[in-house]
Design a protein around this motif. Sequence first.
Motif, PDB file in Angstrom:
ATOM      1  N   UNK A 236       0.816  -1.218   0.000  1.00 51.63           N
ATOM      2  CA  UNK A 236       0.000   0.000   0.000  1.00 51.63           C
ATOM      3  C   UNK A 236       0.851   1.269   0.000  1.00 51.63           C
ATOM      4  N   UNK A 237       2.046   1.184   0.562  1.00 49.84           N
ATOM      5  CA  UNK A 237       2.904   2.364   0.625  1.00 49.84           C
ATOM      6  C   UNK A 237       3.340   2.846  -0.757  1.00 49.84           C
ATOM      7  N   UNK A 238       3.296   1.948  -1.759  1.00 45.93           N
ATOM      8  CA  UNK A 238       3.664   2.342  -3.111  1.00 45.93           C
ATOM      9  C   UNK A 238       2.738   3.420  -3.658  1.00 45.93           C
ATOM     10  N   UNK A 239       1.493   3.437  -3.156  1.00 45.82           N
ATOM     11  CA  UNK A 239       0.483   4.346  -3.691  1.00 45.82           C
ATOM     12  C   UNK A 239       0.262   5.559  -2.779  1.00 45.82           C
ATOM     13  N   UNK A 240       1.248   5.811  -1.939  1.00 48.20           N
ATOM     14  CA  UNK A 240       1.255   7.003  -1.104  1.00 48.20           C
ATOM     15  C   UNK A 240       2.440   7.873  -1.522  1.00 48.20           C
ATOM     16  N   UNK A 241       2.274   9.168  -1.398  1.00 47.90           N
ATOM     17  CA  UNK A 241       3.376  10.054  -1.784  1.00 47.90           C
ATOM     18  C   UNK A 241       3.441  11.264  -0.867  1.00 47.90           C
ATOM     19  N   UNK A 242       4.615  11.517  -0.370  1.00 45.67           N
ATOM     20  CA  UNK A 242       4.898  12.714   0.416  1.00 45.67           C
ATOM     21  C   UNK A 242       6.045  13.448  -0.268  1.00 45.67           C
ATOM     22  N   UNK A 243       5.846  14.711  -0.636  1.00 45.25           N
ATOM     23  CA  UNK A 243       6.919  15.442  -1.313  1.00 45.25           C
ATOM     24  C   UNK A 243       8.218  15.393  -0.523  1.00 45.25           C
ATOM     25  N   UNK A 244       9.342  15.151  -1.189  1.00 40.23           N
ATOM     26  CA  UNK A 244      10.637  15.117  -0.505  1.00 40.23           C
ATOM     27  C   UNK A 244      10.947  16.459   0.149  1.00 40.23           C
ATOM     28  N   UNK A 245      11.831  16.415   1.107  1.00 36.95           N
ATOM     29  CA  UNK A 245      12.247  17.643   1.797  1.00 36.95           C
ATOM     30  C   UNK A 245      12.817  18.645   0.795  1.00 36.95           C
ATOM     31  N   UNK A 246      12.423  19.891   0.965  1.00 33.22           N
ATOM     32  CA  UNK A 246      12.897  21.008   0.144  1.00 33.22           C
ATOM     33  C   UNK A 246      12.411  20.962  -1.308  1.00 33.22           C
ATOM     34  N   UNK A 247      11.505  20.037  -1.607  1.00 29.84           N
ATOM     35  CA  UNK A 247      10.974  19.976  -2.971  1.00 29.84           C
ATOM     36  C   UNK A 247      10.022  21.144  -3.220  1.00 29.84           C
ATOM     37  N   UNK A 248      10.043  21.661  -4.432  1.00 31.21           N
ATOM     38  CA  UNK A 248       9.115  22.718  -4.810  1.00 31.21           C
ATOM     39  C   UNK A 248       7.829  22.071  -5.310  1.00 31.21           C
ATOM     40  N   UNK A 249       6.693  22.378  -4.695  1.00 35.51           N
ATOM     41  CA  UNK A 249       5.403  21.808  -5.071  1.00 35.51           C
ATOM     42  C   UNK A 249       4.625  22.837  -5.884  1.00 35.51           C
ATOM     43  N   UNK A 250       4.156  22.447  -7.058  1.00 35.22           N
ATOM     44  CA  UNK A 250       3.440  23.353  -7.934  1.00 35.22           C
ATOM     45  C   UNK A 250       2.247  22.635  -8.551  1.00 35.22           C
ATOM     46  N   UNK A 251       1.429  23.372  -9.290  1.00 36.05           N
ATOM     47  CA  UNK A 251       0.281  22.802  -9.990  1.00 36.05           C
ATOM     48  C   UNK A 251       0.594  22.704 -11.470  1.00 36.05           C
ATOM     49  N   UNK A 252      -0.136  21.861 -12.231  1.00 35.43           N
ATOM     50  CA  UNK A 252       0.117  21.777 -13.668  1.00 35.43           C
ATOM     51  C   UNK A 252      -0.039  23.130 -14.361  1.00 35.43           C
ATOM     52  N   UNK A 253      -1.033  23.925 -13.933  1.00 33.35           N
ATOM     53  CA  UNK A 253      -1.265  25.227 -14.551  1.00 33.35           C
ATOM     54  C   UNK A 253      -0.093  26.179 -14.311  1.00 33.35           C
ATOM     55  N   UNK A 254       0.384  26.193 -13.072  1.00 30.16           N
ATOM     56  CA  UNK A 254       1.507  27.070 -12.739  1.00 30.16           C
ATOM     57  C   UNK A 254       2.779  26.639 -13.473  1.00 30.16           C
ATOM     58  N   UNK A 255       2.995  25.339 -13.570  1.00 31.69           N
ATOM     59  CA  UNK A 255       4.185  24.847 -14.257  1.00 31.69           C
ATOM     60  C   UNK A 255       4.128  25.192 -15.739  1.00 31.69           C
TER      61      UNK A 255
END
Length: 357
Positions: A236-255
Motif C-alpha cells: 500500500x505504501x507504493x500508492x502514497x506520496x509525500x513530497x521530498x524535503x525542500x521539494x518545490x510543489x506546484x500545480x500543472x497550470x503554474x508549471x
Amino acid sequence: MNKRKVTLAAAAAGVLTGAAGLSLLAMPAGAGQPPSLPDVSPESLVEQVLTSKPSAFGGTVEVDNKLGLPQISEIPQLADGKHNARIWTDGNGKLRLALPNGQSEQTIVDDGTTTWSWNSQDNEVTKSEHKADQKPDQQNSEQKAIDPATAAKEIVTMTKEFSDISVDGTARVANRAAYELVLTPKASEKTLIREVRIAVDSELKMPLRVAVLTNGTAEPAATVGFREINVGKQDDKLFQFTPPANAKVTTPEAKEQRQQGKPEVGLEQALQGEDPQIFGTGWDTVVGARIPAEAMTKVPAEAQGLVDRFTKKVSGSWGSGQLFNTKVATILIADDGRVVAGAVPEQVLFDTIGQVK
C-alpha cells in the motif's frame, strides 16, 4: 475518440510529448518454446482485451524503439534503443510509475484522489487534484505509453472494425503463456501499419505485450511489453506520496505558465488545436487543425529550429510547408498554419490538407 480533447501533438504520435498508442508498439521474438494452449477464437481474445480489468500487479516494462528519432532529453523513451520503466497498480485505480531518465527519474503516483509527479533532477513536484467528473479509466499519457494492457485496449477499440483479426499461435512473455492476437488493416486502409500483434495472457486475460509492424520493413518499429510481472496485492505504501524535503510543489497550470518560454512547450502549444477536425476512419484517420496566426507568431525561434531539425520542406497544389516522418506517423505543417497528421503515407496528408478549415 473524443474529438475535442485530441490534440495534434498526440494524434501525430507525439512529435515531442510521447509516442503513445501506435507509435510505441511492436514485438520482439518471444523467448523459449511457445506454450501449448487450447484453441481460442479471435473474437474471444478481442473481447478479453476490451473487457479485461487487470488486478493488482507490479512489473518491469521494456520499451525498444526503432523510430529513427535522435535523443531528446525531456523524453528519452522516444530515442532509439532500449528503455525500462516500472509500473505498479492496486487494481482499483491507484498507480505508481517510475520512469528513468539518465541519472534522474520521474516518479508518478496516483493515490486515488491526487496525481503526484516528481522529477528527481530538479526536485520539483507537480500536484494535480482529480476533477469531480474525471473517470477512473482516464489514464495519463505516461501510463498509456508504457502499460501494454492500456495501449492494447485503445488500439483494439479504435481499429477492430477496420481490421482482419486472427490468432497466430502462442508466445511466452515475462515467463507467462499467452495467445498472439493479430489485427491486420483491411486492404482498403491507407496506412503505414502492416499489422498489430497483442500477446494476451492465457490465465489473466490481460495483454502483456503489444506490437506494430510497419509496411516495407522486417524490423519492428518499437517494442513495449512486460519483461517481468508480479501479479497480486502490492504494498500500500507504493500508492502514497509525500513530497521530498525542500521539494518545490506546484500545480500543472503554474508549471505550464512558467515554461511558456521553453522551445518544446511553445512548439507543442503551436501544434494544438482547440477543436481538431477528423477526416476518415480506422487506420487511415487523419487529424487536422489550423494553428491560429497569433500562435504562429509566438513560437520561439528555438522551437522553430526544433521543427526544422526534424522536418523536410515540401510543396504541392495545397501550398508549401514542412513534413515530419517516422515509421509509424506522418505530420504535415503548412506555412499558413494548417496541420494534418496520421499513421498514413504523406500522399494521404497532401490529399487531405485542403479540407482543413
